[in-house]
Design an enzyme around this catalytic site. Structure first.
Site, mmCIF file in Angstrom:
data_model
loop_
_atom_site.group_PDB
_atom_site.id
_atom_site.type_symbol
_atom_site.label_atom_id
_atom_site.label_comp_id
_atom_site.label_asym_id
_atom_site.label_seq_id
_atom_site.Cartn_x
_atom_site.Cartn_y
_atom_site.Cartn_z
ATOM 1 N N ARG A 1 11.322 -10.845 4.764
ATOM 2 C CA ARG A 1 11.916 -9.503 4.644
ATOM 3 C C ARG A 1 13.202 -9.353 5.473
ATOM 4 O O ARG A 1 13.241 -9.737 6.640
ATOM 5 C CB ARG A 1 10.870 -8.493 5.126
ATOM 6 C CG ARG A 1 11.306 -7.057 5.051
ATOM 7 C CD ARG A 1 10.126 -6.147 5.067
ATOM 8 N NE ARG A 1 9.419 -6.139 6.354
ATOM 9 C CZ ARG A 1 8.348 -5.389 6.594
ATOM 10 N NH1 ARG A 1 7.847 -4.641 5.648
ATOM 11 N NH2 ARG A 1 7.769 -5.422 7.770
ATOM 12 N N LYS B 1 0.811 -1.205 0.000
ATOM 13 C CA LYS B 1 0.000 0.000 0.000
ATOM 14 C C LYS B 1 0.854 1.269 0.000
ATOM 15 O O LYS B 1 0.592 2.218 -0.741
ATOM 16 C CB LYS B 1 -0.893 -0.009 1.243
ATOM 17 C CG LYS B 1 -1.627 1.263 1.471
ATOM 18 C CD LYS B 1 -2.126 1.354 2.894
ATOM 19 C CE LYS B 1 -0.961 1.423 3.861
ATOM 20 N NZ LYS B 1 -1.307 1.928 5.171
ATOM 21 N N ARG C 1 -0.726 -9.906 13.649
ATOM 22 C CA ARG C 1 -0.898 -8.577 13.039
ATOM 23 C C ARG C 1 -1.931 -8.628 11.915
ATOM 24 O O ARG C 1 -2.747 -7.711 11.778
ATOM 25 C CB ARG C 1 0.440 -8.076 12.480
ATOM 26 C CG ARG C 1 1.351 -7.516 13.563
ATOM 27 C CD ARG C 1 2.815 -7.566 13.170
ATOM 28 N NE ARG C 1 3.160 -6.719 12.042
ATOM 29 C CZ ARG C 1 4.259 -6.882 11.301
ATOM 30 N NH1 ARG C 1 5.091 -7.864 11.541
ATOM 31 N NH2 ARG C 1 4.520 -6.072 10.318
ATOM 32 N N ARG D 1 13.262 -7.651 11.229
ATOM 33 C CA ARG D 1 12.476 -6.967 12.265
ATOM 34 C C ARG D 1 11.950 -7.989 13.250
ATOM 35 O O ARG D 1 11.511 -9.062 12.835
ATOM 36 C CB ARG D 1 11.289 -6.259 11.592
ATOM 37 C CG ARG D 1 11.399 -4.765 11.613
ATOM 38 C CD ARG D 1 10.305 -4.152 10.791
ATOM 39 N NE ARG D 1 8.972 -4.318 11.383
ATOM 40 C CZ ARG D 1 7.907 -3.638 10.989
ATOM 41 N NH1 ARG D 1 8.010 -2.770 10.016
ATOM 42 N NH2 ARG D 1 6.723 -3.833 11.538
ATOM 43 N N ARG E 1 -9.520 5.081 10.510
ATOM 44 C CA ARG E 1 -9.261 3.782 11.120
ATOM 45 C C ARG E 1 -10.485 3.273 11.873
ATOM 46 O O ARG E 1 -10.524 2.102 12.248
ATOM 47 C CB ARG E 1 -8.111 3.922 12.108
ATOM 48 C CG ARG E 1 -6.715 3.608 11.509
ATOM 49 C CD ARG E 1 -5.893 3.075 12.607
ATOM 50 N NE ARG E 1 -4.525 2.707 12.519
ATOM 51 C CZ ARG E 1 -3.491 3.275 11.949
ATOM 52 N NH1 ARG E 1 -3.638 4.320 11.223
ATOM 53 N NH2 ARG E 1 -2.287 2.779 12.091
HETATM 54 P P1 AMP Z 1 0.783 3.966 11.592
HETATM 55 O O1 AMP Z 1 2.101 4.631 11.295
HETATM 56 O O2 AMP Z 1 -0.282 4.294 10.590
HETATM 57 O O3 AMP Z 1 0.912 2.486 11.838
HETATM 58 O O4 AMP Z 1 0.272 4.608 12.985
HETATM 59 C C1 AMP Z 1 1.048 4.515 14.152
HETATM 60 C C2 AMP Z 1 0.211 4.867 15.382
HETATM 61 O O5 AMP Z 1 -0.302 6.190 15.274
HETATM 62 C C3 AMP Z 1 -1.019 4.003 15.615
HETATM 63 O O6 AMP Z 1 -0.708 2.816 16.304
HETATM 64 C C4 AMP Z 1 -1.892 4.929 16.462
HETATM 65 O O7 AMP Z 1 -1.415 4.994 17.795
HETATM 66 C C5 AMP Z 1 -1.630 6.269 15.803
HETATM 67 N N1 AMP Z 1 -2.576 6.527 14.680
HETATM 68 C C6 AMP Z 1 -2.268 6.682 13.360
HETATM 69 N N2 AMP Z 1 -3.376 6.917 12.624
HETATM 70 C C7 AMP Z 1 -4.409 6.910 13.493
HETATM 71 C C8 AMP Z 1 -5.819 7.067 13.350
HETATM 72 N N3 AMP Z 1 -6.402 7.273 12.150
HETATM 73 N N4 AMP Z 1 -6.588 6.990 14.476
HETATM 74 C C9 AMP Z 1 -6.043 6.797 15.685
HETATM 75 N N5 AMP Z 1 -4.723 6.611 15.896
HETATM 76 C C10 AMP Z 1 -3.904 6.674 14.816
#
Ligand code: AMP
Length: 218
Positions: A128, A15, A172, A161, A90
């Site tokens: 990976r 993505k 996950r 990782r 989300r």
């Molecule tokens: P990501 O980099 O998209 O995996 O986001 C990392 C972290 O940021 C997540 O685990 C949440 O703690 C927070 N986060 C990112 N996007 C959102 C969202 N749309 N709503 C709530 N928390 C978010």
């Protein structure tokens, strides 16, 4: 019509790569709420500390904070023709929030979902390996380095990782499926869900993405 393109895909589905290429091609900004929140988390303020704690625990940041982040970021002039969202919405509540906001901005929302089978995701993630020096990414099944365990570019050791093992990957992927199902339904019922076959080579996946975005595929 100006567009808001929501990109979705399981970890390892590609993505991020597609979102980046799409942003370059359309001249739209790619907005990652995870990145914005990580920056905010660096601040020594009550809000910074709150975000830091939630991110560290892998919990969602509150919808109130997200509303503010999205409104502020998408009000910047670079979003005038459209923008790409990565990591937002989300939750269903956030999806409704985006409906209101995009309505006010006069933009249509579509959801692009990059779909890859669980078998392939497992191979992509558990295979990976990343160069500890330059960050180059390899895959022991799909793109092995010339000398096992070492980077082709600088000879530094490759690392895996800690959460790229079969057990963590399964957890996950399950968590991802469960949390995104309601959102996918939300866009499907309103006819704005487009599923892209993410098993194909990157260029072909991108062609399908462009066909959807330019309206060649209904
Ligand atoms: P990501 O980099 O998209 O995996 O986001 C990392 C972290 O940021 C997540 O685990 C949440 O703690 C927070 N986060 C990112 N996007 C959102 C969202 N749309 N709503 C709530 N928390 C978010």
């Amino acid at each position: 019509m100006q567009k808001v393109i929501v990109m979705m895909g399981a970890p390892g589905a590609g993505k991020g790569t597609q979102a980046r290429r799409l942003a370059e091609r359309l001249g739209y900004p790619q907005i990652s709420t995870g990145d914005i929140l990580r920056e905010m988390a660096a601040a020594e303020t009550p809000l910074g500390r709150e975000i830091r704690a939630r991110q560290a625990a892998g919990r969602l940041v509150s919808d109130d904070v997200l509303a503010e982040v999205i409104l502020t970021r998408t009000s910047r002039p670079d979003c005038a023709s459209g923008y790409i969202l990565d990591g937002f919405p989300r939750t269903l509540n956030q999806a409704r929030m985006l409906e209101r906001l995009s309505g006010q901005q006069g933009k249509d929302v579509i959801l692009l979902r990059v779909v890859v089978s669980e078998d392939s995701l497992m191979k992509r993630l558990t295979g990976r390996r990343t160069c500890s020096q330059c960050g180059e990414i390899y895959n022991v099944y799909l793109r092995p380095p010339q000398h096992e365990g070492f980077c082709d570019l600088d000879g530094a050791p490759l690392e895996q990782r800690s959460d790229d093992n079969a057990e963590s990957v399964t957890t996950r992927l399950r968590a991802y499926e469960e949390s995104t199902a309601p959102l996918i339904d939300f866009y499907r019922t309103s006819g704005r869900l487009f599923e892209i076959n993410g098993e194909l080579p990157v260029d072909e996946v991108f062609r399908s993405v462009m066909n959807v975005v330019t309206g060649k595929r209904k």
